[in-house]
Scaffold this motif. Structure first.
Motif, PDB file in Angstrom:
ATOM      1  N   CYS A 214       0.819  -1.222   0.000  1.00 11.85           N
ATOM      2  CA  CYS A 214       0.000   0.000   0.000  1.00 11.85           C
ATOM      3  C   CYS A 214       0.850   1.268   0.000  1.00 11.85           C
ATOM      4  CB  CYS A 214      -0.944  -0.007   1.205  1.00 11.85           C
ATOM      5  SG  CYS A 214      -2.174  -1.326   1.158  1.00 11.85           S
ATOM      6  N   SER A 215       1.718   1.410   1.003  1.00  7.36           N
ATOM      7  CA  SER A 215       2.492   2.644   1.130  1.00  7.36           C
ATOM      8  C   SER A 215       3.525   2.801   0.021  1.00  7.36           C
ATOM      9  CB  SER A 215       3.187   2.686   2.494  1.00  7.36           C
ATOM     10  OG  SER A 215       2.247   2.609   3.532  1.00  7.36           O
ATOM     11  N   THR A 216       4.234   1.715  -0.301  1.00  9.54           N
ATOM     12  CA  THR A 216       5.329   1.819  -1.269  1.00  9.54           C
ATOM     13  C   THR A 216       4.863   1.584  -2.695  1.00  9.54           C
ATOM     14  OG1 THR A 216       6.827   1.008   0.450  1.00  9.54           O
ATOM     15  CG2 THR A 216       7.669   1.049  -1.803  1.00  9.54           C
ATOM     16  N   ALA A 217       4.077   0.544  -2.923  1.00 10.18           N
ATOM     17  CA  ALA A 217       3.629   0.256  -4.292  1.00 10.18           C
ATOM     18  C   ALA A 217       2.581   1.274  -4.740  1.00 10.18           C
ATOM     19  CB  ALA A 217       3.079  -1.166  -4.368  1.00 10.18           C
ATOM     20  N   LEU A 218       1.396   1.194  -4.170  1.00  9.19           N
ATOM     21  CA  LEU A 218       0.335   2.117  -4.566  1.00  9.19           C
ATOM     22  C   LEU A 218       0.654   3.547  -4.149  1.00  9.19           C
ATOM     23  CD1 LEU A 218      -2.846   0.016  -3.727  1.00  9.19           C
ATOM     24  CD2 LEU A 218      -1.732   0.333  -5.941  1.00  9.19           C
ATOM     25  N   GLY A 219       1.232   3.710  -2.962  1.00 10.11           N
ATOM     26  CA  GLY A 219       1.492   5.050  -2.448  1.00 10.11           C
ATOM     27  C   GLY A 219       2.450   5.850  -3.313  1.00 10.11           C
ATOM     28  N   MET A 220       3.608   5.285  -3.621  1.00  9.25           N
ATOM     29  CA  MET A 220       4.579   6.012  -4.431  1.00  9.25           C
ATOM     30  C   MET A 220       4.054   6.243  -5.843  1.00  9.25           C
ATOM     31  SD  MET A 220       6.985   6.621  -2.287  1.00  9.25           S
ATOM     32  CE  MET A 220       8.183   7.330  -3.389  1.00  9.25           C
ATOM     33  N   TYR A 221       3.350   5.251  -6.381  1.00  9.59           N
ATOM     34  CA  TYR A 221       2.803   5.390  -7.738  1.00  9.59           C
ATOM     35  C   TYR A 221       1.745   6.488  -7.792  1.00  9.59           C
ATOM     36  CZ  TYR A 221      -0.080   4.328 -11.818  1.00  9.59           C
ATOM     37  OH  TYR A 221      -0.813   4.429 -12.972  1.00  9.59           O
ATOM     38  N   TRP A 222       0.789   6.426  -6.878  1.00  9.28           N
ATOM     39  CA  TRP A 222      -0.278   7.428  -6.884  1.00  9.28           C
ATOM     40  C   TRP A 222       0.244   8.815  -6.531  1.00  9.28           C
ATOM     41  CZ3 TRP A 222      -4.407   3.978  -4.066  1.00  9.28           C
ATOM     42  CH2 TRP A 222      -5.076   3.211  -5.034  1.00  9.28           C
ATOM     43  N   TRP A 223       1.248   8.879  -5.651  1.00  8.39           N
ATOM     44  CA  TRP A 223       1.787  10.190  -5.300  1.00  8.39           C
ATOM     45  C   TRP A 223       2.429  10.848  -6.522  1.00  8.39           C
ATOM     46  CZ3 TRP A 223       1.331  13.203  -1.058  1.00  8.39           C
ATOM     47  CH2 TRP A 223       2.145  14.343  -1.014  1.00  8.39           C
ATOM     48  N   ASN A 224       3.258  10.109  -7.226  1.00  8.79           N
ATOM     49  CA  ASN A 224       3.922  10.686  -8.397  1.00  8.79           C
ATOM     50  C   ASN A 224       2.929  10.973  -9.519  1.00  8.79           C
ATOM     51  OD1 ASN A 224       6.437  10.777  -7.249  1.00  8.79           O
ATOM     52  ND2 ASN A 224       7.150   8.865  -8.143  1.00  8.79           N
ATOM     53  N   LYS A 225       1.934  10.115  -9.657  1.00  9.91           N
ATOM     54  CA  LYS A 225       0.911  10.380 -10.663  1.00  9.91           C
ATOM     55  C   LYS A 225       0.128  11.633 -10.297  1.00  9.91           C
ATOM     56  CE  LYS A 225      -2.929   8.253 -13.190  1.00  9.91           C
ATOM     57  NZ  LYS A 225      -3.763   7.031 -13.363  1.00  9.91           N
ATOM     58  N   GLY A 226      -0.214  11.786  -9.033  1.00  6.90           N
ATOM     59  CA  GLY A 226      -0.919  12.976  -8.586  1.00  6.90           C
ATOM     60  C   GLY A 226      -0.085  14.232  -8.721  1.00  6.90           C
ATOM     61  N   ALA A 227       1.241  14.088  -8.567  1.00  6.29           N
ATOM     62  CA  ALA A 227       2.127  15.245  -8.693  1.00  6.29           C
ATOM     63  C   ALA A 227       2.066  15.850 -10.090  1.00  6.29           C
ATOM     64  CB  ALA A 227       3.564  14.842  -8.367  1.00  6.29           C
ATOM     65  N   CYS A 228       1.705  15.034 -11.075  1.00  5.71           N
ATOM     66  CA  CYS A 228       1.637  15.519 -12.457  1.00  5.71           C
ATOM     67  C   CYS A 228       0.410  16.393 -12.706  1.00  5.71           C
ATOM     68  CB  CYS A 228       1.617  14.333 -13.430  1.00  5.71           C
ATOM     69  SG  CYS A 228       3.116  13.325 -13.407  1.00  5.71           S
ATOM     70  N   SER A 229      -0.539  16.401 -11.780  1.00  5.65           N
ATOM     71  CA  SER A 229      -1.801  17.102 -12.022  1.00  5.65           C
ATOM     72  C   SER A 229      -1.972  18.361 -11.179  1.00  5.65           C
ATOM     73  CB  SER A 229      -2.979  16.154 -11.757  1.00  5.65           C
ATOM     74  OG  SER A 229      -2.995  15.729 -10.409  1.00  5.65           O
ATOM     75  N   VAL A 230      -0.950  18.744 -10.408  1.00  8.30           N
ATOM     76  CA  VAL A 230      -1.063  19.945  -9.576  1.00  8.30           C
ATOM     77  C   VAL A 230       0.114  20.868  -9.848  1.00  8.30           C
ATOM     78  CG1 VAL A 230      -2.320  18.731  -7.752  1.00  8.30           C
ATOM     79  CG2 VAL A 230       0.174  18.890  -7.633  1.00  8.30           C
ATOM     80  N   ASN A 231      -0.024  22.126  -9.441  1.00  9.13           N
ATOM     81  CA  ASN A 231       1.083  23.065  -9.595  1.00  9.13           C
ATOM     82  C   ASN A 231       2.120  22.823  -8.509  1.00  9.13           C
ATOM     83  OD1 ASN A 231       0.711  25.172  -7.245  1.00  9.13           O
ATOM     84  ND2 ASN A 231      -1.334  24.810  -8.077  1.00  9.13           N
ATOM     85  N   GLY A 232       3.299  23.411  -8.702  1.00  9.13           N
ATOM     86  CA  GLY A 232       4.403  23.170  -7.781  1.00  9.13           C
ATOM     87  C   GLY A 232       4.117  23.611  -6.361  1.00  9.13           C
ATOM     88  N   GLY A 233       3.386  24.714  -6.188  1.00 10.53           N
ATOM     89  CA  GLY A 233       3.076  25.191  -4.846  1.00 10.53           C
ATOM     90  C   GLY A 233       2.191  24.230  -4.084  1.00 10.53           C
ATOM     91  N   THR A 234       1.155  23.712  -4.758  1.00  9.49           N
ATOM     92  CA  THR A 234       0.269  22.749  -4.108  1.00  9.49           C
ATOM     93  C   THR A 234       1.012  21.462  -3.776  1.00  9.49           C
ATOM     94  OG1 THR A 234      -1.652  23.640  -5.276  1.00  9.49           O
ATOM     95  CG2 THR A 234      -1.866  21.431  -4.361  1.00  9.49           C
ATOM     96  N   LEU A 235       1.871  21.016  -4.679  1.00  6.56           N
ATOM     97  CA  LEU A 235       2.657  19.811  -4.420  1.00  6.56           C
ATOM     98  C   LEU A 235       3.549  20.003  -3.201  1.00  6.56           C
ATOM     99  CD1 LEU A 235       3.574  16.984  -5.275  1.00  6.56           C
ATOM    100  CD2 LEU A 235       5.258  18.072  -6.787  1.00  6.56           C
ATOM    101  N   ALA A 236       4.143  21.179  -3.084  1.00 10.15           N
ATOM    102  CA  ALA A 236       4.997  21.457  -1.927  1.00 10.15           C
ATOM    103  C   ALA A 236       4.200  21.376  -0.634  1.00 10.15           C
ATOM    104  CB  ALA A 236       5.634  22.841  -2.078  1.00 10.15           C
ATOM    105  N   VAL A 237       3.018  21.978  -0.638  1.00  9.08           N
ATOM    106  CA  VAL A 237       2.181  21.990   0.559  1.00  9.08           C
ATOM    107  C   VAL A 237       1.743  20.578   0.940  1.00  9.08           C
ATOM    108  CG1 VAL A 237      -0.077  22.690   1.435  1.00  9.08           C
ATOM    109  CG2 VAL A 237       1.383  24.350   0.279  1.00  9.08           C
ATOM    110  N   MET A 238       1.372  19.773  -0.044  1.00  4.71           N
ATOM    111  CA  MET A 238       0.875  18.428   0.241  1.00  4.71           C
ATOM    112  C   MET A 238       1.925  17.563   0.920  1.00  4.71           C
ATOM    113  SD  MET A 238      -2.262  18.393  -0.600  1.00  4.71           S
ATOM    114  CE  MET A 238      -2.564  16.632  -0.468  1.00  4.71           C
ATOM    115  N   ASN A 239       3.189  17.916   0.767  1.00  6.46           N
ATOM    116  CA  ASN A 239       4.251  17.151   1.407  1.00  6.46           C
ATOM    117  C   ASN A 239       4.253  17.299   2.924  1.00  6.46           C
ATOM    118  OD1 ASN A 239       6.563  15.769  -0.391  1.00  6.46           O
ATOM    119  ND2 ASN A 239       5.599  17.408  -1.558  1.00  6.46           N
ATOM    120  N   ASN A 240       3.520  18.260   3.456  1.00  6.54           N
ATOM    121  CA  ASN A 240       3.456  18.432   4.908  1.00  6.54           C
ATOM    122  C   ASN A 240       2.092  18.116   5.496  1.00  6.54           C
ATOM    123  OD1 ASN A 240       6.012  18.982   5.749  1.00  6.54           O
ATOM    124  ND2 ASN A 240       5.734  21.181   6.002  1.00  6.54           N
ATOM    125  N   LEU A 241       1.119  17.802   4.659  1.00  2.00           N
ATOM    126  CA  LEU A 241      -0.228  17.563   5.167  1.00  2.00           C
ATOM    127  C   LEU A 241      -0.299  16.298   6.016  1.00  2.00           C
ATOM    128  CD1 LEU A 241      -3.027  18.802   5.102  1.00  2.00           C
ATOM    129  CD2 LEU A 241      -3.544  17.417   3.079  1.00  2.00           C
TER     130      LEU A 241
END
Length: 292
Positions: A214-241
């Protein structure tokens, strides 16, 4: 942003699982190695080997080595010289690295994204600042390397996908990520791991399965895929949520003591930083296709 929010929940839950069931009981390098192996078993059979550009393959190997391999090696090494509160405090600087790397790759300066990242750091700091003691410079530097490589991996993936578009779905080209991570994690385990501290209880193996699948397989995949759909500022913020969410889960499920007032204030500041990051959308032109 849906992918990022879902992965944030997984990460928040994972931190408590690691702290309760693995930390101090299972060799850290073995735990990281198992996570990579399990994730690789999920994605490598799905990976296309002939219809992928060699430059994209090399890029994914590098991203996996950075975002997972180097990041987790440095993270676990830092625990040798830092206390847990210090580690948590120093990892909240990841948004700054995300913002700076994103702007550097786009050859621009987005003050709104930088401001949002700083506010997110402030919010996480409100939650986790417990004071510092001892000689922590070495650990601080290790964690800044970890913050940088984790941030670099997700930003580089966003740009790599934009520069190498393909009709193949993301998961068909993601297996290279785990091969790159394995190239770092396996030698780290062989050099620093302790075979005397392998999992013994069934619960520990169940937790490792969850973290790997979950965390490594789906988590890393979905995180990087999601990173492609947001701006850099939002991506930065999500790293601390994950900081307020992780503490909230810890409080509700495992009844760990936390300052609830600080949790609410810090969480509110981080939420506000998401709004700030959106102020810059459309005001600063991106120079890389596929980014916003």
């Amino acid at each position: 942003m849906g992918y990022l929010l879902f992965v944030t929940l997984i990460q928040a839950f994972s931190f408590s699982l690691i702290g309760v069931y693995l930390a101090g009981h299972v060799d850290s390098y073995f735990a990281v190695l198992i996570r990579v192996v399990l994730a690789g078993l999920v994605f490598i059979p799905l990976t296309r080997w002939r219809q992928v550009e060699p430059r994209f393959m090399r890029g994914m190997l590098l991203i996996g080595a950075l975002q997972f391999g180097v990041t987790y090696v440095c993270l676990y090494l830092s625990f040798r010289v830092l206390t847990v509160p210090e580690v948590l405090l120093f990892t909240i600087l990841t948004p700054l690295h995300v913002t700076l790397i994103e702007d550097a790759l786009n050859r621009r300066f987005n003050p709104w994204a930088l401001l949002a990242a700083l506010v997110a750091v402030l919010g996480a700091g409100v939650i986790r600042y417990d004071g510092l003691d001892g000689d922590f410079l070495g650990g601080f530097l290790l964690l800044q390397v970890a913050n940088f490589t984790y941030a670099a991996g997700q930003v580089l993936y966003k740009h790599l996908v934009a520069r190498h578009p393909s009709d193949l779905p993301h998961y068909r080209r993601f297996g290279y990520f785990y091969l790159g991570a394995l190239a770092v994690v396996l030698p780290a385990f062989l050099m620093f791991g302790n075979p005397q501290h392998l999992p013994e209880a069934p619960t520990q193996w169940v937790v490792l399965l969850f973290l790997g699948l979950c965390s490594t397989a789906l988590g890393m995949y979905w995180w990087n895929k999601g990173a492609c759909s947001v701006n850099g500022g939002t991506l930065a913020v999500m790293n601390n949520l994950h900081v307020p969410l992780g503490l909230l889960i810890n409080l509700l499920i495992w009844n760990q003591h936390e300052d609830f007032t600080r949790l609410l204030i810090g969480g509110g500041v981080i939420v506000a930083s998401v709004w700030i990051s959106r102020l810059g959308v459309g005001r600063v032109p991106a120079n890389v296709p596929g980014t916003r």
